[in-house]
Scaffold this motif. Structure first.
Motif, PDB file in Angstrom:
ATOM      1  N   GLN A   1      38.565 -10.036  25.409  1.00 25.58           N
ATOM      2  CA  GLN A   1      38.857 -10.085  26.844  1.00 25.58           C
ATOM      3  C   GLN A   1      40.350 -10.178  27.138  1.00 25.58           C
ATOM      4  OE1 GLN A   1      36.593 -13.259  28.618  1.00 25.58           O
ATOM      5  NE2 GLN A   1      34.651 -12.571  27.735  1.00 25.58           N
ATOM      6  N   LEU A   2      41.188 -10.251  26.097  1.00 25.82           N
ATOM      7  CA  LEU A   2      42.635 -10.405  26.261  1.00 25.82           C
ATOM      8  C   LEU A   2      43.319  -9.059  26.082  1.00 25.82           C
ATOM      9  CD1 LEU A   2      45.139 -12.233  26.583  1.00 25.82           C
ATOM     10  CD2 LEU A   2      45.073 -12.590  24.097  1.00 25.82           C
ATOM     11  N   HIS A   3      44.156  -8.698  27.057  1.00 31.57           N
ATOM     12  CA  HIS A   3      44.833  -7.401  27.006  1.00 31.57           C
ATOM     13  C   HIS A   3      46.314  -7.552  27.382  1.00 31.57           C
ATOM     14  CE1 HIS A   3      40.845  -5.628  26.771  1.00 31.57           C
ATOM     15  NE2 HIS A   3      40.510  -6.305  27.868  1.00 31.57           N
ATOM     16  N   PHE A   4      47.149  -6.781  26.716  1.00 28.20           N
ATOM     17  CA  PHE A   4      48.573  -6.693  27.049  1.00 28.20           C
ATOM     18  C   PHE A   4      48.861  -5.268  27.488  1.00 28.20           C
ATOM     19  CE2 PHE A   4      48.136 -10.158  24.089  1.00 28.20           C
ATOM     20  CZ  PHE A   4      49.011 -11.124  24.552  1.00 28.20           C
ATOM     21  N   LYS A   5      49.480  -5.132  28.654  1.00 27.87           N
ATOM     22  CA  LYS A   5      49.780  -3.805  29.174  1.00 27.87           C
ATOM     23  C   LYS A   5      51.246  -3.744  29.587  1.00 27.87           C
ATOM     24  CE  LYS A   5      45.090  -3.211  31.048  1.00 27.87           C
ATOM     25  NZ  LYS A   5      44.275  -2.930  32.266  1.00 27.87           N
ATOM     26  N   PRO A   6      51.848  -2.559  29.481  1.00 27.95           N
ATOM     27  CA  PRO A   6      53.230  -2.429  29.964  1.00 27.95           C
ATOM     28  C   PRO A   6      53.315  -2.841  31.434  1.00 27.95           C
ATOM     29  CG  PRO A   6      52.581  -0.496  28.733  1.00 27.95           C
ATOM     30  CD  PRO A   6      51.328  -1.299  28.922  1.00 27.95           C
ATOM     31  N   GLY A   7      54.336  -3.593  31.767  1.00 27.03           N
ATOM     32  CA  GLY A   7      54.479  -4.066  33.148  1.00 27.03           C
ATOM     33  C   GLY A   7      55.936  -4.091  33.562  1.00 27.03           C
ATOM     34  N   THR A   8      56.165  -4.564  34.762  1.00 23.24           N
ATOM     35  CA  THR A   8      57.534  -4.716  35.275  1.00 23.24           C
ATOM     36  C   THR A   8      57.650  -6.079  35.954  1.00 23.24           C
ATOM     37  OG1 THR A   8      56.955  -3.668  37.385  1.00 23.24           O
ATOM     38  CG2 THR A   8      57.859  -2.253  35.642  1.00 23.24           C
ATOM     39  N   HIS A   9      58.787  -6.692  35.747  1.00 24.18           N
ATOM     40  CA  HIS A   9      59.112  -7.960  36.407  1.00 24.18           C
ATOM     41  C   HIS A   9      60.624  -7.998  36.585  1.00 24.18           C
ATOM     42  CE1 HIS A   9      59.619 -12.236  37.249  1.00 24.18           C
ATOM     43  NE2 HIS A   9      58.308 -12.323  37.426  1.00 24.18           N
TER      44      HIS A   9
ATOM     45  N   THR B   1      53.324   7.362  22.673  1.00 24.04           N
ATOM     46  CA  THR B   1      53.200   6.544  23.888  1.00 24.04           C
ATOM     47  C   THR B   1      51.865   5.801  23.959  1.00 24.04           C
ATOM     48  OG1 THR B   1      52.313   8.428  25.140  1.00 24.04           O
ATOM     49  CG2 THR B   1      54.710   8.083  25.195  1.00 24.04           C
ATOM     50  N   VAL B   2      50.955   6.108  23.047  1.00 20.73           N
ATOM     51  CA  VAL B   2      49.640   5.444  23.082  1.00 20.73           C
ATOM     52  C   VAL B   2      49.797   4.019  22.550  1.00 20.73           C
ATOM     53  CG1 VAL B   2      47.272   5.464  22.209  1.00 20.73           C
ATOM     54  CG2 VAL B   2      48.419   7.620  22.784  1.00 20.73           C
ATOM     55  N   PRO B   3      49.421   3.004  23.335  1.00 27.78           N
ATOM     56  CA  PRO B   3      49.563   1.612  22.875  1.00 27.78           C
ATOM     57  C   PRO B   3      48.603   1.306  21.739  1.00 27.78           C
ATOM     58  CG  PRO B   3      49.290   1.717  25.270  1.00 27.78           C
ATOM     59  CD  PRO B   3      48.962   3.070  24.741  1.00 27.78           C
ATOM     60  N   VAL B   4      49.037   0.478  20.824  1.00 26.16           N
ATOM     61  CA  VAL B   4      48.207   0.062  19.709  1.00 26.16           C
ATOM     62  C   VAL B   4      46.963  -0.669  20.208  1.00 26.16           C
ATOM     63  CG1 VAL B   4      48.101  -1.495  17.728  1.00 26.16           C
ATOM     64  CG2 VAL B   4      50.100  -0.029  18.055  1.00 26.16           C
ATOM     65  N   GLN B   5      47.139  -1.434  21.275  1.00 25.55           N
ATOM     66  CA  GLN B   5      46.004  -2.179  21.827  1.00 25.55           C
ATOM     67  C   GLN B   5      44.857  -1.229  22.188  1.00 25.55           C
ATOM     68  OE1 GLN B   5      45.969  -5.775  22.651  1.00 25.55           O
ATOM     69  NE2 GLN B   5      43.788  -5.321  22.747  1.00 25.55           N
ATOM     70  N   ARG B   6      45.221  -0.101  22.754  1.00 29.33           N
ATOM     71  CA  ARG B   6      44.200   0.858  23.162  1.00 29.33           C
ATOM     72  C   ARG B   6      43.487   1.440  21.941  1.00 29.33           C
ATOM     73  NH1 ARG B   6      45.215   6.312  26.794  1.00 29.33           N
ATOM     74  NH2 ARG B   6      42.986   6.855  27.069  1.00 29.33           N
TER      75      ARG B   6
END
Length: 806
Positions: free
Chosen positions: A644-652, A728-733
């Motif tokens: 249920q834990l996911h890391f996605k590219p984001g902006t802050h 560009t494909v994330p490892v998580q995916r």
């Protein structure tokens, strides 16, 4: 609060010595910090008068004095004090006298001149820590009188630590009321004479801030002699209370404040134009205060003004321009009631401290202003002369505190204290404390149900006890006077049971703290109030709530995230040669929303410096993004299933583009992590990598119920695959796709190699993954494993465009 015991005993004189009185006050909640003698131990010191002086022929700084101590022959004494002169009375240590420092005075010669004693300063008598010159006594002091007896130095001072709710005890009268109630000793009535007006002079008074100042009492006194000498008895009472004597007008206002608890102020009447106005300042008005500080006022600053300008900062400090000097002949006395919250805000806003503000912000009796004015008038006329005008008083009844009446039931007192105290005892205690008690007829039916013990009273709270608003406050007063030591201890009994946590309950913070500590992070606890500019740098999207009365200028804003405290703590440690910093904090953040302030619990952390402690076994390297990600994954694994834990590219705005990830629990965002933005690092003079994260604890689901399953007895099977996929494909995916397609037989999937370079087409990357398979109840056969792996490869190709690398 510091005062003389002898002065207190003029108001109330219990049958108790100093130590017993100190213990009694401490046990009643007025902690005695110190009981100290008002002077050092000495003997053989008498009052003397300097008859004549002449320069020492062999020493420029010494003076030959002829001193009369009431004996047939004067003494010859050599003195080094700069203020020695003829016709002054001073303490004289005769031959054989012993000073507080154990020095014995003998007849001696100084540079060839005979000296038959010593002229003393206040410090040499142990009256003060230091002093300049001789201690000059009044002209009417009897020559030859014992100085200890003349100054009544067989006395001690009490210094009390008064809690903020007991402003009523910041005066001799207030402490005397307490002592009288505690010891059942009569409180002596101190008569305050009413001074009739001998002139008709008045000034108009206008109150424009009714809640901040609903009562103002003033009086004009003309033809005073401000350069008169303050009586020694008043000087001594002020000194023993920690206040320096200045001149009689100021000394009288300070004396009245100490005696009655009402701060007062005196203006030079000739500096006032037309009227007195109590108002809020105009934005940008200027006022120079008595301490010499020049203040630029704001529209929230309460001032005493005349028709054209501010004269004083109300309740805090007077203005220099309107102050009374030795040349002043006409004065305006002020005795006012100012709201505690107004004065507290002023003192904090301008960082000012004064005895007046200290009392007003803790609360002053709103009914005592006229008494204070009458006492001050009497003392000024007696000491400095003059002619007094009529009392001028302006009152706004709607702004004054409302009288408080509280219903108190005896049974409630018994239930709270655990003591079967009678109604008569309750009434007697409250009466001794100055409360007005009126009995209420009990309900007969209810009384019979509980054994006839019920009774109730309506308690009217006196005006000086502004801290009493609830029945519980009255019960505390009863307990204090009844005696805490008389209340027997009781064994506490409680029914304890295990409570099953709700599924959506917030994560148990103990596990998080322990997990972070195990990872080498140190917990900090920082202020919720932070620097406004720093908060804007770290969370520019949210405008924080600002405090009206901040403690300091860098604690103005209520934090919207935990990063300001972590950054400041890191900088503090870095400046003290601590290069490796690993911190975390769990605390509440305050998010403005519509007309309310949301309080959101959050967890944040910071990593900076070396990845490991310095050692020989591992090469030195700096922490990076993946170290931070490992910390976050580790702690979240305690409360969130890995799937249920996911890391996605984001902006802050506070994080480095390209090195920031949004953290999700299923589809719900729960936080951010990444490297501190370079522009923020530049603004804060940070020239090294800093990695931070923050999680919204309110959005995280609490720990699931414990689930158990049997460990499989059958062998694990590992299969490795290497795929080519777009960079560009994330490892998580990739991992999520494998977990979905492999099903329940997949125990683990992890990456053991990533490669880009020679032999790999541009824009692609090679990723090698290990899949661990196991059946819970039997051994997997090769055909099953091959079929599963074919399905995984096909799914990767269909969904991600991945190709199996040959």
């Amino acid at each position: 609060m510091k005062f003389s015991e002898a002065w207190l005993r003029e108001w109330v004189n219990p049958n108790a010595d100093s130590a017993q009185l100190g213990h009694l006050l401490t046990m009643a909640g007025l902690e005695v910090e110190e009981i100290a003698p008002v002077a050092g131990e000495f003997n053989g010191i008498v009052v003397g008068r300097v008859l004549k002086t002449e320069k020492h022929p062999k020493a420029d700084r010494l003076t030959l004095c002829e001193v009369d101590i009431g004996k047939p022959r004067p003494l010859n004494i050599v003195c080094g004090a700069a203020n020695v002169r003829p016709n002054i009375n001073v303490p004289v240590a005769c031959i054989g006298a012993v000073l507080p420092n154990k020095t014995t005075i003998t007849e001696t010669k100084l540079r060839g001149a005979l000296s038959q004693g010593m002229l003393c300063s206040a410090a040499e008598l142990g009256l003060t820590e230091e002093s300049e010159g001789l201690f000059i006594l009044p002209q009417d002091a009897l020559l030859g009188a014992n100085v200890r007896e003349y100054l009544q130095l067989n006395d001690v001072t009490f210094e009390l630590s008064i809690t903020p709710n007991r402003g009523d005890c910041l005066s001799i009268k207030g402490v005397a009321r307490e002592v009288a109630a505690l010891t059942e000793t009569p409180l002596k009535k101190i008569d305050i004479a009413t001074q009739k007006a001998s002139i008709k002079d008045v000034l108009p008074i206008r109150l424009s801030a009714d809640k901040a100042c609903p009562r103002y009492v003033g009086r004009i006194i003309r033809h005073v002699k401000a350069d008169s000498e303050t009586p020694i008895w008043m000087k001594e009472r002020l000194r023993r209370s920690g206040i320096r004597s200045i001149h009689p007008i100021v000394d009288v206002t300070n004396y009245v404040m100490l005696a009655l608890g009402q701060p007062m102020h005196a203006f030079d009447l000739n500096t006032i134009q037309n009227e007195i106005v109590v108002r809020f300042a105009n934005q940008g008005e200027a006022l120079t205060l008595l301490d010499g500080s020049k203040q630029t006022l704001t529209k929230t600053t309460l001032v005493i003004a005349d028709a054209k300008k501010p004269l004083a900062m109300a309740g805090v400090m007077g203005g220099l321009h309107s102050s009374v000097t030795l040349e002043t002949t006409d004065i305006l006395l002020e005795s006012a009631y100012f709201a505690a919250e107004t004065i507290a805000a002023l003192r904090q806003q301008y960082h000012l401290n004064s005895d007046s503000a200290y009392r007003f912000e803790r609360g002053v009796d709103y009914a005592i202003q006229r008494d204070a004015m009458e006492l001050a008038t009497t003392l000024i006329l007696d000491i400095a002369g003059g002619e007094a005008g009529p009392i001028m008083e302006e009152v706004l009844q709607n702004g004054l505190p409302k009288p408080v009446v509280i219903k108190l039931e005896r049974q409630t007192v018994i239930d709270v204290l655990g003591v079967d105290i009678t109604q008569a005892e309750i009434n007697t205690i409250l009466d001794r404390l100055g409360f007005t008690v009126q009995a209420v007829k009990p309900n007969k039916a209810f009384a019979s149900m509980i054994g006839g013990k019920t009774s109730a009273s309506m308690i009217e709270v006196p005006s000086h006890r502004f801290d009493i608003t609830l029945p519980e406050d009255l019960i505390e007063e009863i307990a204090r006077v009844y005696g805490y030591d008389k209340i027997p201890p009781h064994q506490l009994n409680a029914a304890l049971y295990a409570d099953k946590p709700m599924v959506d309950e917030a994560a148990d913070l103990r596990f998080l703290r322990q997990s972070l500590a195990n990872l080498g992070l140190h917990e900090i606890v920082s202020y919720s109030f932070v620097d406004k500019k720093l908060q804007a740098l770290l969370d520019p999207a949210i405008t924080p709530k600002e405090l009206m009365n901040p403690i300091t200028a860098d604690m103005v804003a209520m934090r919207t995230n935990l990063w300001p405290g972590l950054i400041q703590t890191m900088l503090y440690n870095k400046s003290r040669q601590q290069p490796r910093v690993r911190l975390f904090e769990i605390g509440t953040c305050f998010i403005p929303s519509a007309n309310q302030l949301q309080q959101v619990p959050k967890l944040a952390g910071l990593l900076s410096g070396a990845a490991y402690e310095e050692q020989w076994g591992i090469p030195d390297r700096k922490v990076d993004f993946f170290d931070l990600k490992g910390v976050v994954e580790n702690i979240l694994s305690k409360i969130i299933p890995a799937k249920q834990l996911h890391f996605k590219p984001g902006t802050h705005p506070a994080l480095h583009p390209g090195q920031v990830a949004a953290i999700y629990h299923q589809d719900q965002p729960v936080g951010f992590m990444g490297a501190l933005h370079p522009s923020i690092g530049e603004a804060l003079d940070i020239h090294y990598p800093v990695f931070i994260f923050e999680l919204d604890l309110k959005a995280l689901i609490g720990p699931p119920y414990a689930q158990f399953k049997e460990i499989s007895k059958f062998p694990e099977i590992r299969r490795d695959i290497a795929i080519l996929v777009h960079e560009t494909v994330p490892v998580q995916r990739i991992q999520d796709t494998i977990r979905t397609s492999a099903g329940d037989w997949l125990i683990d999937v992890f990456i053991f190699d990533v490669y880009q370079g020679k032999g790999i087409p541009a824009g692609l990357k090679s990723i090698a993954l290990a899949l661990t398979l196991q059946h819970p109840s039997r051994t997997l056969v090769d055909s099953e494993v091959a079929s599963l792996m074919d399905n995984v490869v096909t799914t990767l190709k269909d969904q991600l465009g991945a190709e199996l690398r040959s």
